[in-house]
Design a protein around this motif. Structure first.
Motif, PDB file in Angstrom:
ATOM      1  N   LYS A 166     -11.346  -9.384   0.413  1.00 52.71           N
ATOM      2  CA  LYS A 166     -10.884  -7.834   0.730  1.00 52.71           C
ATOM      3  C   LYS A 166      -9.483  -7.773   0.365  1.00 52.71           C
ATOM      4  N   THR A 167      -9.038  -8.465  -1.027  1.00 57.54           N
ATOM      5  CA  THR A 167      -7.370  -8.288  -1.187  1.00 57.54           C
ATOM      6  C   THR A 167      -7.399  -7.067  -1.673  1.00 57.54           C
ATOM      7  N   GLU A 168      -5.887  -6.371  -1.032  1.00 55.17           N
ATOM      8  CA  GLU A 168      -5.541  -5.187  -1.474  1.00 55.17           C
ATOM      9  C   GLU A 168      -5.386  -4.874  -2.894  1.00 55.17           C
ATOM     10  N   GLU A 169      -5.224  -3.878  -3.335  1.00 48.97           N
ATOM     11  CA  GLU A 169      -5.027  -3.487  -4.817  1.00 48.97           C
ATOM     12  C   GLU A 169      -4.058  -3.917  -5.154  1.00 48.97           C
ATOM     13  N   HIS A 170      -2.746  -3.388  -4.396  1.00 48.11           N
ATOM     14  CA  HIS A 170      -1.376  -3.913  -4.854  1.00 48.11           C
ATOM     15  C   HIS A 170      -1.023  -5.251  -4.894  1.00 48.11           C
ATOM     16  N   ASP A 171      -1.943  -6.027  -4.007  1.00 49.58           N
ATOM     17  CA  ASP A 171      -1.604  -7.394  -3.852  1.00 49.58           C
ATOM     18  C   ASP A 171      -2.316  -8.171  -5.112  1.00 49.58           C
ATOM     19  N   TYR A 172      -3.274  -7.615  -5.299  1.00 50.32           N
ATOM     20  CA  TYR A 172      -4.509  -8.096  -6.700  1.00 50.32           C
ATOM     21  C   TYR A 172      -3.501  -7.857  -7.810  1.00 50.32           C
TER      22      TYR A 172
END
Length: 242
Positions: free
Chosen positions: A93-99
């Motif tokens: 469930k990695t956040e978009e900005h972190d990805y």
């Protein structure tokens, strides 16, 4: 040639085949005559092929020869591209900005000529949704298709799913060329230094930016690891709140 040749009086054969200092063949000579010939030229008699019958010896300046061999080995070492394996850890469930931040790091690793291990870490009941991990790895492959090739396809190992990416031939060639240019620049810079001082060349990726944990308490981040000795460093975007 072997590393530690017999020279001068250390040569045991009674007769040797002699090669002159200019590469000319002088034929088979008694060891004393060969030594006299080398001494008359102010050089050494070096056994270059002890297994031949009779052994082959060459007249040369042995000290100068050893110095040049050491210098060539040093230059070859500088031009080597040391490939490291860098690991980037993600969650299902990695956040978009972190990805996006981590994909940029993977791209940088690959453009430096390194390989990247992309790992999805499952916790608790997340392991029942392996398709989420597979989807993230597929997205990484698509986002890096212009610089990366899949060296090892995604697979499970315990509670982790991972794959290994390598730079494509074009990117790898560019990294080697950059390393060659840096080595040549370092050689020119070191020309004025005294002989015999070793010059260290560190080929490694830069430390990831920041050191805070991702939002939401997610563990993981960017981990830089060498193929043999691994050192983990956790990072995340500097702009994210702790």
């Amino acid at each position: 040639m072997v590393r530690d040749q017999r020279t001068n009086r250390r040569i045991r054969a009674r007769e040797v085949r002699v090669v002159g200092s200019g590469g000319e063949q002088l034929g088979v000579l008694p060891i004393e005559a060969a030594l006299d010939r080398a001494q008359s030229e102010g050089m050494d008699l070096v056994e270059v092929n002890p297994m031949a019958k009779p052994p082959v010896c060459k007249i040369m300046d042995y000290g100068k020869f050893k110095y040049e061999e050491k210098k060539k080995a040093s230059e070859a070492k500088k031009k080597q591209v040391v490939v490291h394996l860098k690991e980037v850890k993600l969650r299902p469930k990695t956040e978009e900005h972190d990805y996006e931040f981590k994909v940029r790091n993977i791209r940088r690793f690959l453009e430096e000529g390194n390989k990247a291990k992309v790992t999805i870490m499952f916790r608790g009941r997340e392991i029942t949704h392996k398709e989420l991990g597979s989807g993230i790895l597929d997205d990484v492959i698509k986002d890096l298709k212009e610089v990366a090739v899949t060296e090892q396809a995604p697979r499970m190992e315990g509670r982790q799913m991972f794959m290994i990416l390598a730079p494509n031939p074009k990117v790898a060639a560019r990294a080697r060329e950059l390393a060659r240019q840096q080595a040549e620049a370092g050689t020119k810079k070191d020309e004025g230094k005294p002989a015999g001082r070793p010059n260290e060349v560190v080929v490694d990726g830069a430390k990831p930016e920041g050191a805070s944990r991702p939002a939401g308490g997610q563990a993981g981040g960017v981990v830089a690891t060498q193929v043999v000795a691994a050192t983990a460093v956790t990072s995340s975007p500097p702009s994210e709140p702790k």
